[in-house]
Design an enzyme around this catalytic site. Sequence first.
Site, PDB file in Angstrom:
ATOM      1  N   SER A 148      53.295 -46.797  -7.431  1.00 56.45           N
ATOM      2  CA  SER A 148      54.189 -47.938  -7.239  1.00 56.45           C
ATOM      3  C   SER A 148      53.537 -49.069  -6.431  1.00 56.45           C
ATOM      4  CB  SER A 148      55.463 -47.418  -6.579  1.00 56.45           C
ATOM      5  OG  SER A 148      56.402 -48.421  -6.455  1.00 56.45           O
TER       6      SER A 148
ATOM      7  N   ARG B 283      65.945 -44.776  10.743  1.00 63.42           N
ATOM      8  CA  ARG B 283      65.912 -43.665   9.781  1.00 63.42           C
ATOM      9  C   ARG B 283      64.465 -43.230   9.559  1.00 63.42           C
ATOM     10  NH1 ARG B 283      63.977 -45.947   5.073  1.00 63.42           N
ATOM     11  NH2 ARG B 283      64.204 -44.008   3.928  1.00 63.42           N
TER      12      ARG B 283
END
Length: 555
Positions: free
Chosen positions: A69, A513
């Site tokens: 990606s 996170r």
Amino acid sequence: MPPRLDPDRVRDAASRFPPDADGDPPPYGTAGFRAQAPILPPVLLRCGLLAAIKSLAAGKMCGVMVTASHNPEEDNGAKLIGPVGEMMSPEWEDYANRLVAAGSDDQLAAEAAAIWRQEGIDSIDEGRGGPVGGVVVGCDNRPSAGLLVEAALAGVACTGVPVVRAGLQTTPQLHFRVRARNLGQPWGEADYYDRLAMGLAKASRDLVGDAVPGRWAAVGTDGLLLDCANGVGAAKAEALIARLREAGCGWRFDVRNVGPRGLNDRVGADHVEKQRALPLGFETVAKGARCCSIDGDADRLVYFAPDGKRGLTLFDGNKIAALLALYIKDALKGMPGIAETFKVGVVQTAYANGASTNYLKTELGLQPVMTSTGVKHLHREAASFDVGVYFEANGHGTVLFSNDLIAKLRKIEYEDEAARDLLAMAEVMNQAVGDALSGMLMVECILRRKVWGLKEWEDMYTDLPSRQLKVMVADRAVIKTTDAETRCIAPDSLQQGIDAAVARRKSGRAFARPSGTENVVRIYAEAASQGEADSLAKDVARLVHKLAGGIGPVP
Ligand code: 16G
Ligand code: MG
């Protein structure tokens, strides 16, 4: 000969692609496996093997996409594609981890046999499993792709399942093709371009009965400059544009950063969105020009306009989602009595700017659903609506239409223009996964239909200032979150600290996170002013560094 798992073939294949002595195999991350390319051949072998087993269990075609990606060119990876063109379920992610953890040839043969039995493959007859599907393998344009594709093919060959070499593909093309094949639709690469071009022709109302003449021509807007991140999307964008030309489309596209070198290096959607910086090759583009960037495998899309001072105005995934949702809402206004029976939803993550969430609620009357980061989570949630728009801020997203709704729309399409518009949108928007090229066509179509320039789009709402930081930690797993990653439940007292820091800022919001792709903790903060957003992010970074075992300096 029917497919069967031949342990000798597994051992033989495993010995041809042995684990790298110097590198631990990566775990299955947010979107599959990603690592430095040299350690990946044994991982790809296992991905090919698993995709073949999945294909036998489902009696359908599955896929393996070799890509990393938006990561650097030296990295590579694998994305596994299930029979409806979806990303693998958590259960199959576990299988993938089990196979990758099997270090020796014998362990791999035993583990594969165990999964084979667990899926009851020997007992699947033609009646239940249907005809054997096969595995289609595609790759992006990284130099390491060749060997990794061979490894994946060797994995498939252990089972005797038919294999299709798709060669260079964008990730969304491969998802699209797997889905189309299993729905009995045309599934060649050319069929992908056909569907998008024909869908766009209808969406722009050029090829249907009551066409507005000249819709294909630019209306009030100039052409689009497309930054392809030097990735596989460049050649595919050119092929798509050639197909649009054949269909009579005169829209202007200027395709840049077409490779082959410099993949994702200061170019592409990730660079533009995270750094808020122009991609290389756009330094002299005129202020206000309409530009967009895709990432290395063309599943992310962001728009931007140079601001004339080497900076830019960003139209991220949330702005794209807002535009799509507005378009859908407007179409539904044209179907009174019917539209009320449709469930329309928008799915976002905690990274969605508060102003975008507020816009969806107050201007469009939608109640956005929040999920954890990662396309698979958003996609699953969006599929529960009749029309489900999902986008991450970073530009991953699409619009899903339920089969039920498509059937209802088909019944009324001849007399109902709005139904035709929605059906056309369902053709343009990739129904398998977020797709930068298909999203780009839809955005272009909507801007022209609305006769909007970027200014009108920008004015839909104004983002709250925000800041993202990352903190290096020894072990990111010490951070545990809940409520779609908006709150931390470990380490103790971290959330209290974040709450206190947020309370000190006007319109403050922040979360931390653990990344699913790197060993870091990500911080997001927004507030009424850039200064407050910056200082809030710094406060949270300091807390994380202190309570979660930060390494090195606080960012
Ligand atoms: C991957 C995900 C993307 C997510 C990102 C988060 C897919 C196809 N891609 O790129 O959705 O936003 O990871 O990365 O699922 P992070 O966990 O490192 O922040
Ligand atoms: Mg991508």
